[in-house]
Design a protein around this motif. Structure first.
Motif, PDB file in Angstrom:
ATOM      1  N   GLY A 176      43.398  44.085  18.137  1.00 24.80           N
ATOM      2  CA  GLY A 176      43.181  44.175  16.698  1.00 24.80           C
ATOM      3  C   GLY A 176      42.762  42.860  16.086  1.00 24.80           C
ATOM      4  O   GLY A 176      43.216  42.495  14.993  1.00 24.80           O
ATOM      5  N   LEU A 177      41.886  42.129  16.761  1.00 27.76           N
ATOM      6  CA  LEU A 177      41.494  40.796  16.296  1.00 27.76           C
ATOM      7  C   LEU A 177      40.602  40.888  15.061  1.00 27.76           C
ATOM      8  O   LEU A 177      39.703  41.729  14.986  1.00 27.76           O
ATOM      9  N   ASP A 178      40.832  40.020  14.123  1.00 28.58           N
ATOM     10  CA  ASP A 178      40.026  39.975  12.901  1.00 28.58           C
ATOM     11  C   ASP A 178      38.895  38.975  13.114  1.00 28.58           C
ATOM     12  O   ASP A 178      38.955  37.833  12.675  1.00 28.58           O
ATOM     13  N   LEU A 179      37.848  39.419  13.800  1.00 25.62           N
ATOM     14  CA  LEU A 179      36.685  38.575  14.069  1.00 25.62           C
ATOM     15  C   LEU A 179      35.520  39.072  13.236  1.00 25.62           C
ATOM     16  O   LEU A 179      35.262  40.280  13.170  1.00 25.62           O
ATOM     17  N   ARG A 180      34.805  38.144  12.621  1.00 23.57           N
ATOM     18  CA  ARG A 180      33.700  38.503  11.735  1.00 23.57           C
ATOM     19  C   ARG A 180      32.414  37.833  12.184  1.00 23.57           C
ATOM     20  O   ARG A 180      32.410  36.972  13.054  1.00 23.57           O
ATOM     21  N   ALA A 181      31.320  38.247  11.532  1.00 20.70           N
ATOM     22  CA  ALA A 181      30.005  37.806  11.996  1.00 20.70           C
ATOM     23  C   ALA A 181      29.887  36.285  12.031  1.00 20.70           C
ATOM     24  O   ALA A 181      29.349  35.713  12.984  1.00 20.70           O
ATOM     25  N   HIS A 182      30.377  35.605  10.987  1.00 19.90           N
ATOM     26  CA  HIS A 182      30.191  34.150  10.950  1.00 19.90           C
ATOM     27  C   HIS A 182      31.019  33.434  12.011  1.00 19.90           C
ATOM     28  O   HIS A 182      30.761  32.270  12.318  1.00 19.90           O
TER      29      HIS A 182
END
Length: 793
Positions: free
Chosen positions: A646-652
């Motif tokens: 459930g990692l909160d990884l985003r495009a940037h």
């Protein structure tokens, strides 16, 4: 396979290959005669009681002890006691002896004699051959004999004439142990046949000594890869795997005996086989436990269509259980479950915004003429009007009466399957929410006074129903993040388990199912048939490779291995597996008549080029990991890790290594020059984003300044607030004009230093702030370009 290699299923014919003069059969011990029920030897160490887990420390101690022995005595072989003296340097001899005994007990718990090798020994004795063991191992001969007796019984030990262990002779097979064997037994090299699994120790070493040898190749390359990746999947989904618990793989021996090379059969046999063998065992244990609790027999009912393969496997193992199949689709369950106004209100609230209105009308038993008045309305008025009408007195009364009549036909269907008034039944299915049970349990309890339980391969209830439900893979063993990750790919498992028939939409008065026509392709059905045949073949063969089952062969071990096998198939599929179900389609059911492609490789590739690695974390297609397989293991691991944890990884977070692109922004009155950073996506592609607001601007990207040859993948306008959406609904295609660029092939251009990609404004004035997104790939960087030089460095 080379002529000096032999597969386990060929062992029965090995003695027929012997050259004249062979008097002695020599065998390696581990992975030839004695196999372990775990993925690799160090898994046994996981059950050693040490803070933080013992696998690494026990392995480090062995390497340290070996290095010390070689440094001080030029001795390449050590004993287990030396390992524990390094692991516990302050321990006295009593504690060391206790630690050695504990590890040997763990080995005995997980070891078993491989039945084909045992049969080979028996055949050798019948022919009058001497049988010896030659092992590179950190045990004394007496300890190895005791392990053999514990794992395989004293009878087998009695057939072994001599045991040679490197630990006792202080030299291994590659260092002269075979010379000691020849001297001790007074044999000539040509009198011995040696068999073992290690290429160097069991083939090259005896060949060097003049001994005739074969290498036992346990698995083909595909099976070996799958088993390794299963271990990786086990460690991903279970934090205790290879820390406190070994990675169990009791199915290794049966996989080794598969002779069929057909990829479809291999997938069914090697992957689904262990999973549904475990599910059958687990279901039988649940059936027995519930029967004991209720004090009466519970009838197992496997739910078609997806319960087809589970039923085949269960019936193959437990034909006496009298398992039946019933056809209760979600569609017919929805109809039968409308037993009162509360059920109707709940169903409408649940589905009115999730399925097309005609499909919902079918679920509620409404005719075309009754639906026509809603479908004539404007689209935004249809659902409110429909909701109001079906919950009104007149239409709701008709729906509930029709549902009651439908329940009578469902009752007839169950009676045809042997269900009687007052019975206890267990609905068995893949899962994962148990929606059918939610809908039909009240009507079955009301109409037939049934006691209804549900048992599922995978259970992850979205709400706590309070019903009698359990899952082999469920919250009792795995956290909800893991369960959620597995459910995202369950559609693929459903397609491998289903039966080649249409979904049940009604019943005749006598309970005979009325099915939709099946639109699935004949090729898909044929491939699935071969996969299912392989699965059932495994179930029928499992256990036959054990001379005597290991002590660690319990239900918990089978379930953990099954879960890892399924998780591996879901998130780390092989190229051969992806090729098998690349053309598969999935039937949505619920009366929609909709088929969805299981894989959309083109869309997946496009998404990666447009959004990079970050895009895979927010795509909601049927089986994204299979779509990613061709792009390399790192992407699959990234997706698996992100979903599992459930990692909160985003495009940037993935934005690095950008290249600066000169851009001209021009209106009818003026222009501006900007330098913007294009960020890499995948496979050499870049994404350039140019904010254009709501104005009528023409954009010119000066790609000629950075590349001598460039590929233009795509250009589109997007609302700024949708920039990070994986599937933006309002994407506006952009026209591109190449200036100072020569087309070499469609979308591929040779560019001069002043080459431009010109993009006019969108044809319709924007209501929201827009950005231009240009996807391109520099095929050849312009020499001297600072960004290119930086990337190359």
């Amino acid at each position: 396979m080379m002529q000096d290699q032999i597969r386990p299923y060929e062992l029965p014919g090995l003695l027929d290959r012997l050259p004249a003069g062979i008097t002695t059969l020599s065998l390696d011990c581990f992975d030839t005669l004695l196999w372990r029920a775990v993925n690799c030897p160090r898994d046994v160490f996981a059950e050693i009681d040490l803070p933080g887990g013992a696998v690494e420390q026990r392995s480090w101690a062995e390497r340290s002890a070996a290095a010390r022995a070689y440094s001080s005595e030029k001795r390449a072989e050590i004993h287990l006691s030396e390992v524990y003296r390094r692991l516990h340097p302050r321990a006295d001899e009593t504690r060391v002896a206790e630690a050695v005994a504990a590890e040997l007990a763990l080995e005995a718990r997980h070891c078993f004699a491989f039945a084909p090798t045992v049969q080979l020994i028996r055949a050798a004795k019948v022919r009058g051959l001497r049988v010896i063991l030659v092992s590179d191992m950190y045990m004394h001969e007496g300890e190895l004999r005791a392990l053999l007796a514990a794992a395989a019984g004293p009878e087998l030990l009695g057939w072994i004439d001599h045991v040679f262990v490197s630990c006792d002779h202080k030299v291994g097979k590659g260092g002269g142990l075979f010379d000691i064997v020849l001297q001790t037994l007074g044999l000539q090299p040509q009198e011995i046949l040696h068999l073992g699994d290690n290429r160097r120790a069991d083939y090259l070493a005896p060949q060097k000594a003049g001994i005739f040898a074969y290498q036992l190749l346990q698995f083909d390359e595909d099976a070996e890869q799958r088993l390794r990746l299963e271990a990786a999947a086990a460690m991903m989904i279970d934090p205790a795997a290879r820390v406190r618990r070994p990675v169990m793989q009791l199915h290794r021996a049966t996989i080794a005996l598969r002779s069929t090379k057909d990829p479809a059969h291999a997938l069914g046999h090697d992957v689904l086989g262990p999973a549904f063998h475990a599910f059958a065992r687990w279901t039988k244990a649940e059936l027995d436990a519930l029967s004991g609790k209720l004090g009466r027999p519970v009838k197992p009912l496997f739910m078609l269509r997806d319960g087809y393969l589970p039923h085949l496997c269960f019936d193959a193992l437990y034909p006496e259980a009298g398992a039946k199949t019933v056809e209760i689709s979600r569609f017919v369950a929805a109809r039968a479950g409308l037993i009162d106004m509360a059920a109707l209100e709940e169903h409408v609230a649940e589905w009115i915004d999730r399925v097309p209105l005609p499909a919902l009308g079918k679920q509620l038993l409404l005719g075309h003429h009754e639906m026509a008045r809603f479908l004539k309305l404007r689209e935004k008025e249809q659902r409110p009007a429909f909701r109001k009408a079906v919950l009104g007195h007149e239409l709701s009364r008709k729906i509930l009466q029709r549902a009651a009549n439908f329940g009578t036909k469902l009752e007839a269907h169950l009676r045809a399957a042997g269900v009687e008034q007052g019975d206890a039944v267990m609905l068995v299915d893949l899962g994962y929410n148990g929606s059918v049970q939610n809908m039909v349990a009240p009507v079955l309890e009301q109409r037939m006074r049934l006691t209804v339980a549900g048992r599922y391969l995978l259970l992850r209830e979205e709400q706590f129903s309070g019903l009698d439900k359990a899952g082999m893979i469920a919250a009792e063993g795995y956290d909800n993040r893991t369960l959620h990750a597995l459910t995202t790919c369950v559609g693929m498992v459903e397609q491998l388990c289903t039966v080649a028939q249409g979904s049940t939409v009604d019943y005749a008065v006598d309970g005979t199912p009325v099915r939709e026509a099946s639109d699935l392709k004949a090729g898909q059905n044929a491939t699935r048939d071969r996969i299912q045949a392989g699965c059932v073949a495994f179930v029928r063969a499992e256990g036959k490779a054990f001379h005597r089952a290991p002590a660690s062969d319990d239900l918990a071990a089978r379930v953990s291995a099954a879960t890892a096998a399924l998780a591996r198939l879901m998130f780390l599929p092989t190229a051969a597996e992806v090729a098998l179900f690349a053309a598969f389609e999935h039937d949505v059911n619920l009366g929609t008549g909709k088929l969805i492609r299981l894989l959309d490789n083109d869309e997946a590739a496009r998404g990666l080029r447009h959004g990079g690695v970050a895009a895979i974390n927010s795509v909601a297609r049927m089986h994204v990991p299979a779509e990613l397989q061709a792009h390399g293991l790192p992407l699959n691991l990234s997706l698996f890790t992100t979903m599992r944890l459930g990692l909160d990884l985003r495009a940037h977070d993935f934005a690095s290594g950008g290249v600066e692109v000169p851009v001209i922004v021009a209106s009818a009155h003026d222009q501006a020059r900007l330098t913007l950073t294009a960020l890499p996506t995948i496979e050499g592609y870049y994404r350039l984003v140019v904010p254009v607001g709501i104005g009528r601007y023409t954009i010119a990207a000066q790609l000629g300044q950075i590349a001598e040859c460039v590929q233009i993948e795509d250009a589109h306008f997007l609302a700024v607030e949708e920039m990070d959406a994986a599937e933006a609904p309002d994407r506006i295609a952009a026209q591109t004009v190449a200036d100072g660029m020569t087309m070499l092939a469609p979308d591929l251009y040779a560019t001069g230093p002043t080459g431009l990609v010109i993009v006019p404004p969108p044809p319709v004035p924007a209501e929201n702030n827009l950005a231009l997104v240009l996807i391109f790939r520099p095929v050849r960087w312009r020499k001297g370009d600072a960004a290119a030089e930086r990337l190359a460095a």
